[in-house]
Design a protein around this motif. Sequence first.
Motif, PDB file in Angstrom:
ATOM      1  N   MET A   1      47.351   0.738  44.954  1.00 48.06           N
ATOM      2  CA  MET A   1      46.560  -0.630  45.488  1.00 48.06           C
ATOM      3  C   MET A   1      46.500  -1.665  44.373  1.00 48.06           C
ATOM      4  O   MET A   1      45.942  -1.402  43.129  1.00 48.06           O
ATOM      5  CB  MET A   1      45.099  -0.150  45.940  1.00 48.06           C
ATOM      6  CG  MET A   1      44.178  -1.211  46.161  1.00 48.06           C
ATOM      7  SD  MET A   1      42.268  -0.748  46.629  1.00 48.06           S
ATOM      8  CE  MET A   1      42.600   0.229  48.155  1.00 48.06           C
ATOM      9  N   ASN A   2      46.570  -2.901  44.861  1.00 52.92           N
ATOM     10  CA  ASN A   2      46.627  -4.155  43.993  1.00 52.92           C
ATOM     11  C   ASN A   2      45.003  -4.454  44.005  1.00 52.92           C
ATOM     12  O   ASN A   2      44.744  -4.902  45.214  1.00 52.92           O
ATOM     13  CB  ASN A   2      47.465  -5.332  44.163  1.00 52.92           C
ATOM     14  CG  ASN A   2      47.211  -6.583  43.374  1.00 52.92           C
ATOM     15  OD1 ASN A   2      46.560  -7.002  43.434  1.00 52.92           O
ATOM     16  ND2 ASN A   2      48.522  -6.631  42.456  1.00 52.92           N
ATOM     17  N   ILE A   3      44.409  -4.613  42.932  1.00 57.23           N
ATOM     18  CA  ILE A   3      43.083  -4.856  43.124  1.00 57.23           C
ATOM     19  C   ILE A   3      42.492  -6.363  43.451  1.00 57.23           C
ATOM     20  O   ILE A   3      41.802  -6.596  44.292  1.00 57.23           O
ATOM     21  CB  ILE A   3      42.373  -4.798  41.655  1.00 57.23           C
ATOM     22  CG1 ILE A   3      42.384  -2.976  41.182  1.00 57.23           C
ATOM     23  CG2 ILE A   3      41.116  -5.174  41.660  1.00 57.23           C
ATOM     24  CD1 ILE A   3      41.613  -2.775  39.832  1.00 57.23           C
ATOM     25  N   ASN A   4      43.561  -7.200  42.825  1.00 56.82           N
ATOM     26  CA  ASN A   4      43.365  -8.754  43.352  1.00 56.82           C
ATOM     27  C   ASN A   4      43.586  -9.097  44.744  1.00 56.82           C
ATOM     28  O   ASN A   4      43.050  -9.670  45.482  1.00 56.82           O
ATOM     29  CB  ASN A   4      44.330  -9.626  42.410  1.00 56.82           C
ATOM     30  CG  ASN A   4      43.611  -9.606  41.099  1.00 56.82           C
ATOM     31  OD1 ASN A   4      42.557  -9.495  40.739  1.00 56.82           O
ATOM     32  ND2 ASN A   4      44.572  -9.535  40.199  1.00 56.82           N
ATOM     33  N   GLU A   5      44.758  -8.226  45.350  1.00 55.50           N
ATOM     34  CA  GLU A   5      45.144  -8.210  46.535  1.00 55.50           C
ATOM     35  C   GLU A   5      43.979  -7.605  47.750  1.00 55.50           C
ATOM     36  O   GLU A   5      43.689  -8.231  48.756  1.00 55.50           O
ATOM     37  CB  GLU A   5      46.310  -7.627  46.877  1.00 55.50           C
ATOM     38  CG  GLU A   5      47.519  -8.510  46.606  1.00 55.50           C
ATOM     39  CD  GLU A   5      48.878  -7.707  46.738  1.00 55.50           C
ATOM     40  OE1 GLU A   5      48.727  -6.756  47.271  1.00 55.50           O
ATOM     41  OE2 GLU A   5      49.836  -8.139  46.137  1.00 55.50           O
ATOM     42  N   GLU A   6      43.171  -6.703  47.224  1.00 55.84           N
ATOM     43  CA  GLU A   6      42.423  -6.023  47.965  1.00 55.84           C
ATOM     44  C   GLU A   6      41.007  -6.875  48.111  1.00 55.84           C
ATOM     45  O   GLU A   6      40.537  -6.758  49.094  1.00 55.84           O
ATOM     46  CB  GLU A   6      42.191  -4.516  47.484  1.00 55.84           C
ATOM     47  CG  GLU A   6      40.993  -3.764  48.043  1.00 55.84           C
ATOM     48  CD  GLU A   6      41.181  -3.335  49.519  1.00 55.84           C
ATOM     49  OE1 GLU A   6      40.497  -2.801  50.092  1.00 55.84           O
ATOM     50  OE2 GLU A   6      42.187  -3.460  50.244  1.00 55.84           O
ATOM     51  N   ILE A   7      40.727  -7.161  46.914  1.00 54.63           N
ATOM     52  CA  ILE A   7      39.339  -8.087  46.882  1.00 54.63           C
ATOM     53  C   ILE A   7      39.840  -9.382  47.960  1.00 54.63           C
ATOM     54  O   ILE A   7      38.832  -9.738  48.525  1.00 54.63           O
ATOM     55  CB  ILE A   7      39.107  -8.599  45.239  1.00 54.63           C
ATOM     56  CG1 ILE A   7      38.756  -7.567  44.439  1.00 54.63           C
ATOM     57  CG2 ILE A   7      38.224  -9.787  45.525  1.00 54.63           C
ATOM     58  CD1 ILE A   7      38.430  -7.918  43.001  1.00 54.63           C
ATOM     59  N   ALA A   8      41.051  -9.914  47.830  1.00 48.54           N
ATOM     60  CA  ALA A   8      41.114 -11.201  48.697  1.00 48.54           C
ATOM     61  C   ALA A   8      41.159 -10.554  50.144  1.00 48.54           C
ATOM     62  O   ALA A   8      40.641 -11.396  50.824  1.00 48.54           O
ATOM     63  CB  ALA A   8      42.668 -11.864  48.411  1.00 48.54           C
ATOM     64  N   ARG A   9      41.651  -9.619  50.327  1.00 50.97           N
ATOM     65  CA  ARG A   9      41.580  -9.072  51.804  1.00 50.97           C
ATOM     66  C   ARG A   9      40.222  -8.854  52.228  1.00 50.97           C
ATOM     67  O   ARG A   9      39.728  -9.341  53.293  1.00 50.97           O
ATOM     68  CB  ARG A   9      42.218  -7.608  51.974  1.00 50.97           C
ATOM     69  CG  ARG A   9      42.772  -7.174  53.348  1.00 50.97           C
ATOM     70  CD  ARG A   9      43.171  -5.707  53.254  1.00 50.97           C
ATOM     71  NE  ARG A   9      42.264  -4.716  52.958  1.00 50.97           N
ATOM     72  CZ  ARG A   9      41.197  -4.351  53.665  1.00 50.97           C
ATOM     73  NH1 ARG A   9      41.219  -4.903  54.720  1.00 50.97           N
ATOM     74  NH2 ARG A   9      40.538  -3.463  53.123  1.00 50.97           N
TER      75      ARG A   9
END
Length: 203
Positions: A1-9
């Motif tokens: 899991m990419n943390i930045n991508e998950e936060i954006a999602r």
Amino acid sequence: MNINEEIARLRDLLPASWRMTTSIKSKPEQTEPISSLQILPWAKGAQIGINFRLWRQLPEAERDLLLLHEVSWRQQTKWLQLGAYQGIAATAFVGGIVEAIQGDVTGMAIAILLGTIGINQILRGNKSSQVQVQADNEAIEVAQKRGYREVEAAKALLEAIPDAARLMGRNTPEFTELIRCQNLRAIAGLSKNTIPDAVINDI
């Protein structure tokens, strides 16, 4: 899991009014998959902390509903919301300043006592079953605007509550969690037994 991508999602999942005032940060040191801080008078909005090592172990639907519940809960428990105990705390604070200026020790003691009572009642109310159930219901409503069906969202949150507890090393549900789960079972069509509002309000 990419943390930045998950936060954006996750941010995209929030309604615009919440998104503008909600901060989501990685908190690898915390023991909970998701946590938040009380929205104090000087804070812009909810501050959400996520332990992504634990967070990634939850299915996406559970993650979505946990986030929506957490933000909804904090939005409903803002310190600046009008209420009897907020009024008591504010009045006691102002009264304490006046008594301090006048040098009235007894008045100061009473003001401190009233302020403490008011703050304690606010904190108790923020953790009450009523507020938690309301946050669950609002989370489901928001989820429906993001493509979830009501039953699907209720089931996801129903499963997320014990799953998150297990990730924290806790296998026994808390009383408020039992109330929440029963309410969610009713919404999901898994139980015909609903919890009367009068009962929730008293807990």
